[in-house]
Design a protein around this motif. Sequence first.
Motif, short mmCIF file in Angstrom:
data_model
loop_
_atom_site.label_atom_id
_atom_site.label_comp_id
_atom_site.label_asym_id
_atom_site.label_seq_id
_atom_site.Cartn_x
_atom_site.Cartn_y
_atom_site.Cartn_z
N PRO A 83 12.38 -28.75 -53.47
CA PRO A 83 12.71 -28.12 -52.19
C PRO A 83 13.39 -29.07 -51.21
N LEU A 84 13.07 -30.36 -51.30
CA LEU A 84 13.73 -31.33 -50.41
C LEU A 84 15.21 -31.46 -50.77
N VAL A 85 15.52 -31.50 -52.06
CA VAL A 85 16.92 -31.57 -52.50
C VAL A 85 17.66 -30.32 -52.05
N VAL A 86 17.06 -29.16 -52.25
CA VAL A 86 17.70 -27.89 -51.87
C VAL A 86 17.90 -27.83 -50.36
N TRP A 87 16.89 -28.23 -49.60
CA TRP A 87 16.98 -28.23 -48.14
C TRP A 87 18.16 -29.08 -47.69
N ALA A 88 18.24 -30.30 -48.19
CA ALA A 88 19.34 -31.19 -47.79
C ALA A 88 20.68 -30.61 -48.23
N TRP A 89 20.75 -30.10 -49.44
CA TRP A 89 22.01 -29.55 -49.97
C TRP A 89 22.51 -28.38 -49.13
N ARG A 90 21.59 -27.54 -48.69
CA ARG A 90 21.98 -26.38 -47.88
C ARG A 90 22.54 -26.79 -46.52
N LEU A 91 22.16 -27.94 -46.04
CA LEU A 91 22.68 -28.40 -44.75
C LEU A 91 24.14 -28.84 -44.83
N ARG A 92 24.69 -28.88 -46.03
CA ARG A 92 26.09 -29.23 -46.20
C ARG A 92 27.01 -28.13 -45.67
N ARG A 93 26.50 -26.90 -45.65
CA ARG A 93 27.34 -25.79 -45.19
C ARG A 93 27.54 -25.86 -43.68
N THR A 144 21.24 -26.12 -37.10
CA THR A 144 20.97 -27.30 -36.28
C THR A 144 19.47 -27.58 -36.24
N ALA A 145 18.67 -26.54 -36.11
CA ALA A 145 17.22 -26.72 -36.10
C ALA A 145 16.73 -27.26 -37.44
N SER A 146 17.31 -26.79 -38.52
CA SER A 146 16.94 -27.26 -39.84
C SER A 146 17.32 -28.74 -40.02
N ALA A 147 18.50 -29.10 -39.55
CA ALA A 147 18.93 -30.51 -39.62
C ALA A 147 18.02 -31.39 -38.78
N LEU A 148 17.65 -30.91 -37.61
CA LEU A 148 16.74 -31.65 -36.74
C LEU A 148 15.38 -31.84 -37.42
N ALA A 149 14.89 -30.80 -38.06
CA ALA A 149 13.60 -30.88 -38.74
C ALA A 149 13.65 -31.87 -39.90
N LEU A 150 14.71 -31.83 -40.71
CA LEU A 150 14.81 -32.78 -41.82
C LEU A 150 15.00 -34.20 -41.30
N ARG A 197 27.21 -34.63 -40.53
CA ARG A 197 26.12 -33.86 -41.14
C ARG A 197 26.38 -33.55 -42.62
N LYS A 198 27.58 -33.12 -42.96
CA LYS A 198 27.85 -32.74 -44.35
C LYS A 198 27.70 -33.95 -45.27
N ALA A 199 28.28 -35.07 -44.90
CA ALA A 199 28.17 -36.28 -45.73
C ALA A 199 26.73 -36.77 -45.79
N ALA A 200 26.03 -36.72 -44.67
CA ALA A 200 24.63 -37.16 -44.64
C ALA A 200 23.75 -36.23 -45.47
N ALA A 201 24.03 -34.93 -45.41
CA ALA A 201 23.25 -33.97 -46.19
C ALA A 201 23.47 -34.19 -47.68
#
Length: 132
Positions: A121-131, A5-11, A74-78
Amino acid sequence: MKPRTASALALAALLGASAINHVRDPAFYYPVVPRVLCTDKGGRLGLMTRRNWVLASAAPEVLAAVGLLLPGTRKAAATATAVMFAGFTAGHVSALRRAFGAGGTRAARRIHAVRLPLQLPLVVWAWRLRRP
């Protein structure tokens, strides 16, 4: 707060700040819009001016930010955010090529040499938020 959640908030905050900056200082983003897309640069696929592309690109960033904040989307947005960042890579490559071309400046070379590698790193960050 959960780490995801913190990571999603940061992105989401990063995307929101970027969207605001697209409107406040669109010229900063002009080099990233490939000439081929711009009516004001004689682009073959020119649909809009460079300024209009930059202003329009603020909308998906805002939508991505809002989507990341809502657990149900979140998953679709990520996923969409990762695809968006990957798509922006073409613009960064184009900007870097122009920066090292005949009209390029030392400052442009430095800026775009840093901006392009940040896409991964931005692509990876967003992709990881899919989990979940």
